[in-house]
Design a protein around this motif. Structure first.
Motif, PDB file in Angstrom:
ATOM      1  N   ILE A  96      -4.063   7.826  -9.444  1.00 18.65           N
ATOM      2  CA  ILE A  96      -3.353   8.809 -10.335  1.00 18.65           C
ATOM      3  C   ILE A  96      -4.828   9.557 -10.948  1.00 18.65           C
ATOM      4  N   MET A  97      -5.152   9.475 -10.539  1.00 20.17           N
ATOM      5  CA  MET A  97      -6.881   9.727 -12.043  1.00 20.17           C
ATOM      6  C   MET A  97      -7.336  11.064 -10.819  1.00 20.17           C
ATOM      7  N   ALA A  98      -7.752  10.661  -9.770  1.00 21.65           N
ATOM      8  CA  ALA A  98      -7.903  10.824  -8.294  1.00 21.65           C
ATOM      9  C   ALA A  98      -6.745  12.327  -7.971  1.00 21.65           C
ATOM     10  N   MET A  99      -5.580  11.683  -8.175  1.00 18.17           N
ATOM     11  CA  MET A  99      -4.312  12.975  -7.561  1.00 18.17           C
ATOM     12  C   MET A  99      -4.426  14.121  -8.871  1.00 18.17           C
ATOM     13  N   PRO A 145      -3.983  20.032  -8.147  1.00 21.21           N
ATOM     14  CA  PRO A 145      -3.713  20.951  -9.051  1.00 21.21           C
ATOM     15  C   PRO A 145      -4.537  22.138  -8.096  1.00 21.21           C
ATOM     16  N   SER A 146      -5.711  21.655  -7.474  1.00 20.09           N
ATOM     17  CA  SER A 146      -5.709  23.436  -5.776  1.00 20.09           C
ATOM     18  C   SER A 146      -5.193  23.440  -5.395  1.00 20.09           C
ATOM     19  N   GLY A 147      -3.848  22.268  -5.092  1.00 19.52           N
ATOM     20  CA  GLY A 147      -2.971  23.296  -4.204  1.00 19.52           C
ATOM     21  C   GLY A 147      -1.703  23.458  -4.659  1.00 19.52           C
ATOM     22  N   LEU A 148      -1.438  22.785  -5.818  1.00 15.47           N
ATOM     23  CA  LEU A 148      -0.017  23.128  -6.256  1.00 15.47           C
ATOM     24  C   LEU A 148      -0.787  23.509  -7.984  1.00 15.47           C
ATOM     25  N   VAL A 149       0.155  24.988  -7.655  1.00 12.40           N
ATOM     26  CA  VAL A 149      -0.015  26.287  -8.869  1.00 12.40           C
ATOM     27  C   VAL A 149       1.604  26.029  -9.474  1.00 12.40           C
ATOM     28  N   ILE A 150       1.707  25.556 -10.987  1.00 16.89           N
ATOM     29  CA  ILE A 150       2.827  25.517 -10.971  1.00 16.89           C
ATOM     30  C   ILE A 150       3.388  27.325 -12.292  1.00 16.89           C
ATOM     31  N   GLY A 151       3.494  27.936 -11.381  1.00 16.27           N
ATOM     32  CA  GLY A 151       3.508  29.619 -12.551  1.00 16.27           C
ATOM     33  C   GLY A 151       4.426  29.143 -13.361  1.00 16.27           C
ATOM     34  N   HIS A 152       5.502  28.681 -13.126  1.00 18.39           N
ATOM     35  CA  HIS A 152       6.439  28.420 -14.412  1.00 18.39           C
ATOM     36  C   HIS A 152       7.850  27.313 -14.889  1.00 18.39           C
ATOM     37  N   VAL A 209       0.514  -0.905  -0.217  1.00 12.09           N
ATOM     38  CA  VAL A 209       0.195  -0.541   0.121  1.00 12.09           C
ATOM     39  C   VAL A 209       1.035   1.044   0.209  1.00 12.09           C
ATOM     40  N   TYR A 210       2.024   1.348   0.414  1.00 14.00           N
ATOM     41  CA  TYR A 210       2.336   2.397   1.414  1.00 14.00           C
ATOM     42  C   TYR A 210       3.455   2.475  -0.512  1.00 14.00           C
ATOM     43  N   GLY A 211       4.372   1.971  -0.376  1.00  8.97           N
ATOM     44  CA  GLY A 211       4.940   1.867  -1.770  1.00  8.97           C
ATOM     45  C   GLY A 211       4.078   1.621  -3.473  1.00  8.97           C
ATOM     46  N   ILE A 212       2.878   1.533  -3.345  1.00 10.50           N
ATOM     47  CA  ILE A 212       2.134   1.781  -4.124  1.00 10.50           C
ATOM     48  C   ILE A 212       1.631   3.273  -4.026  1.00 10.50           C
ATOM     49  N   ALA A 213       1.554   3.882  -3.174  1.00  7.39           N
ATOM     50  CA  ALA A 213       1.461   5.391  -2.811  1.00  7.39           C
ATOM     51  C   ALA A 213       1.952   5.966  -3.256  1.00  7.39           C
ATOM     52  N   VAL A 214       3.080   5.514  -3.360  1.00  7.74           N
ATOM     53  CA  VAL A 214       4.669   6.854  -2.946  1.00  7.74           C
ATOM     54  C   VAL A 214       5.139   6.803  -4.036  1.00  7.74           C
ATOM     55  N   GLY A 215       4.749   5.240  -5.646  1.00  6.22           N
ATOM     56  CA  GLY A 215       4.996   5.683  -7.053  1.00  6.22           C
ATOM     57  C   GLY A 215       3.713   6.234  -7.364  1.00  6.22           C
ATOM     58  N   VAL A 216       2.062   6.150  -7.448  1.00  7.54           N
ATOM     59  CA  VAL A 216       1.245   6.762  -7.815  1.00  7.54           C
ATOM     60  C   VAL A 216       1.996   8.435  -7.113  1.00  7.54           C
ATOM     61  N   LEU A 217       2.206   9.208  -6.334  1.00  5.39           N
ATOM     62  CA  LEU A 217       2.543  10.366  -6.330  1.00  5.39           C
ATOM     63  C   LEU A 217       3.520  11.173  -6.973  1.00  5.39           C
ATOM     64  N   PHE A 218       4.471  10.084  -7.309  1.00  3.01           N
ATOM     65  CA  PHE A 218       5.989  10.258  -7.871  1.00  3.01           C
ATOM     66  C   PHE A 218       5.464  11.086  -9.187  1.00  3.01           C
TER      67      PHE A 218
END
Length: 214
Positions: free
Chosen positions: A103-106, A111-118, A27-36
């Protein structure tokens, strides 16, 4: 249970018993992989780049259609999940499906909490490709895939011992060549760098004998 071999100074290599992954490990390994994977896709998206695999196809279709990259990622993956179920087994498919849903959910939520401006295309290509590669590697180590072409490459490695990274490079080359008809050549060039970075991670570390896990 898988076995490794340990070379000692006193004598020849001897078998080493390795504990399989626990449910928490998976569970932890897959969650970390998804975040990457998600962070990699967001970097690429911010620079208007694509990459290899289903992530690249999803980004490309998203630019052309305006549909959510997360939704496209899930839809394009569906036929590959059927392939995974038939040839890789139900356990692998369930893990991969769970990872793709995350992955689809994240991709929808982050993007609602992380905005990459440039972000410079080179940074996006190297960072995004490497993040995606690390995510694919983490998922593979825990018996899952990001779906799509990744399932096919893992099956080829498992069944015929064909290196997954090299197969992915060949598939990615076809995707990037197709992108030339729809994306500026300069962006395709940077995208090629991201695909190389992603596949290099898998090619370098996803090899039989390099990892004693289950």
């Amino acid at each position: 249970m898988m076995q490794g071999r340990l070379q000692s100074a006193a004598g020849p290599a001897r078998p080493v018993q390795v504990e399989p992954h626990t449910l928490f490990d998976d569970v932890y390994g897959i969650a970390v992989g998804v975040l990457f994977v998600v962070m990699g896709v967001l970097l690429l998206q911010a620079a208007g780049l694509i990459t290899g695999g289903v992530a690249g196809i999803s980004l490309l279709v998203s630019y052309l259609s305006g549909y959510s990259v997360g939704l496209l990622f899930m839809l394009i993956n569906l036929p590959f999940f059927l392939f995974g179920y038939l040839f890789m087994g139900a356990r692998f498919t369930v893990k991969s499906l769970a990872g793709s849903v995350l992955i689809m959910a994240m991709l929808k939520l982050i993007p609602s909490g992380l905005v990459i401006g440039h972000v410079h295309p080179m940074v996006a290509a190297l960072g995004g490709g490497t993040f995606c590669g690390m995510g694919i590697l983490a998922l593979a180590r825990h018996g899952a895939g990001v779906g799509g072409t990744g399932i096919v490459t893992l099956w080829l490695q498992k069944r015929y011992a064909i290196n997954a990274g090299r197969t992915q490079v060949a598939i990615d080359a076809v995707i990037l060549l197709a992108a030339l008809a729809m994306v500026k050549p300069q962006l395709v060039g940077w995208s090629s760098l991201s695909a190389i970075a992603m596949s290099s991670m898998v090619m370098a570390w996803h090899r039989p004998g390099r990892y004693f896990g289950n």
